[in-house]
Scaffold this motif. Sequence first.
Motif, PDB file in Angstrom:
ATOM      1  N   PRO A  51     -28.848  36.934  12.800  1.00 22.17           N
ATOM      2  CA  PRO A  51     -29.155  38.336  12.478  1.00 22.17           C
ATOM      3  C   PRO A  51     -30.132  38.498  11.321  1.00 22.17           C
ATOM      4  O   PRO A  51     -30.967  39.395  11.326  1.00 22.17           O
ATOM      5  N   ASP A  52     -30.035  37.630  10.306  1.00 15.51           N
ATOM      6  CA  ASP A  52     -30.885  37.737   9.114  1.00 15.51           C
ATOM      7  C   ASP A  52     -31.199  36.329   8.621  1.00 15.51           C
ATOM      8  O   ASP A  52     -30.525  35.808   7.731  1.00 15.51           O
ATOM      9  N   PRO A 109     -24.223  33.169  16.557  1.00 14.93           N
ATOM     10  CA  PRO A 109     -24.310  34.629  16.486  1.00 14.93           C
ATOM     11  C   PRO A 109     -23.382  35.345  17.463  1.00 14.93           C
ATOM     12  O   PRO A 109     -23.060  36.517  17.254  1.00 14.93           O
ATOM     13  N   ALA A 165     -24.729  40.733   8.994  1.00 12.44           N
ATOM     14  CA  ALA A 165     -24.477  41.193  10.361  1.00 12.44           C
ATOM     15  C   ALA A 165     -24.817  42.669  10.547  1.00 12.44           C
ATOM     16  O   ALA A 165     -25.263  43.084  11.619  1.00 12.44           O
ATOM     17  N   THR A 166     -24.622  43.473   9.491  1.00 16.24           N
ATOM     18  CA  THR A 166     -24.827  44.916   9.616  1.00 16.24           C
ATOM     19  C   THR A 166     -26.203  45.368   9.166  1.00 16.24           C
ATOM     20  O   THR A 166     -26.619  46.483   9.473  1.00 16.24           O
ATOM     21  N   GLY A 167     -26.901  44.517   8.408  1.00 13.50           N
ATOM     22  CA  GLY A 167     -28.213  44.890   7.891  1.00 13.50           C
ATOM     23  C   GLY A 167     -28.153  45.704   6.617  1.00 13.50           C
ATOM     24  O   GLY A 167     -29.191  46.091   6.071  1.00 13.50           O
TER      25      GLY A 167
END
Length: 388
Positions: A51-52, A109, A165-167
Amino acid sequence: MGSEPKAFDRTWPQRGFLAAAARPMFLLAALWAAGAVALWQWAPSVIARLPDPLSWHIHEMTFGFGGAALAGYLCSAISSWTARAPIQGLPVALLALLWVGARVALLLPALPAWIAALCSVAFFWSVAALLFIEARRAGKGWQPIFIAVAMVGGAISGTWILFMATGAFHPAFPAIAVLGFAAMLIHIGGRMVPAFLDYAAKWEGRTVRAVPALPRRLTLVAVAAAAASLSYGAIDAASFALIAAGLLMLLYIATWPLAPAGRDVLLAILTIACVWVPVGLVLWGLSLLGIGLAPAEAQHALVLGAMGGHFMGLGARVFAHRTAEGLKARAGVGMAYLLILCAVPARMAGLLDLSAALWCLGWLGFALVMAPHLTSPLPRPVFSGSRL
């Protein structure tokens, strides 16, 4: 009756790979230091699925690599504070399992982020619990600052993973994490390394003056001020705090008896690692003012130079030769350290492939030198020469 064992022959009754947390955790730290960088530099298809990716890289070089080494140190050095044997056996296996679980879960992921976060929090909080339990059993050796660090580290690591995960990621989070580890190096290394140098100097018959504690304490205050300033976006204030911290740390190092480091590989590694702390802090402070390197390159002086050197220097002491003159490095340790030392200026110069290759080769070589010595009788103490 047999004669008393010589000081440098003393060992704990435990032996084997799980006789102390330093054995599996420093080995895992060495392997992951190489593995995480290799994935980042040469496996873009794996990293791109995350995710990041950038946040993963920073997290794994601090809470992954750094967390393993910190746990290995704290759960083994506690024997010097409690006079009990180091934490060993099943608790050590559990720590290793939780640490590996967090690394694996982060690379998958498809798994919910809370699994990796839970493993990471459980790992750090288990370290805190073990430190608490051992001190309580001994009735002494309380180290509340290390218990607090492990608790806070677990909370930050778990939150970081959920943020990835959420940004919802705070831009100052990685910088504050690096400063947190820098503070630990200043607190632990800033007391341990001059003590080792002092012992070596006295062994050589030198007159040693007392090392003042005030510059180290002021350095920690300046680092805390820099972290607070970064969290509030006060960049100019953070830059001046970082430069002040670096200069104070350099002043502190200047009071140490440095001569023995020129004749001993183990002391040289730890002393050079300590020097990277003020260098990294000053370069980082200047970078925030637009002078010299970019902030990311300056931070690598702390992560690669200071953290890498401290953790290799400590890990090398776990399996060093025990002699009447003190600890002596195993063959190959100096070369392994030279490789990671050369990786630092290469990274700051933007030679990414060269830096990654030097770093990975250094840590893989260190793991190869370390591995054959991790099942023998456990030296007493684990990280220093035996005490008469």
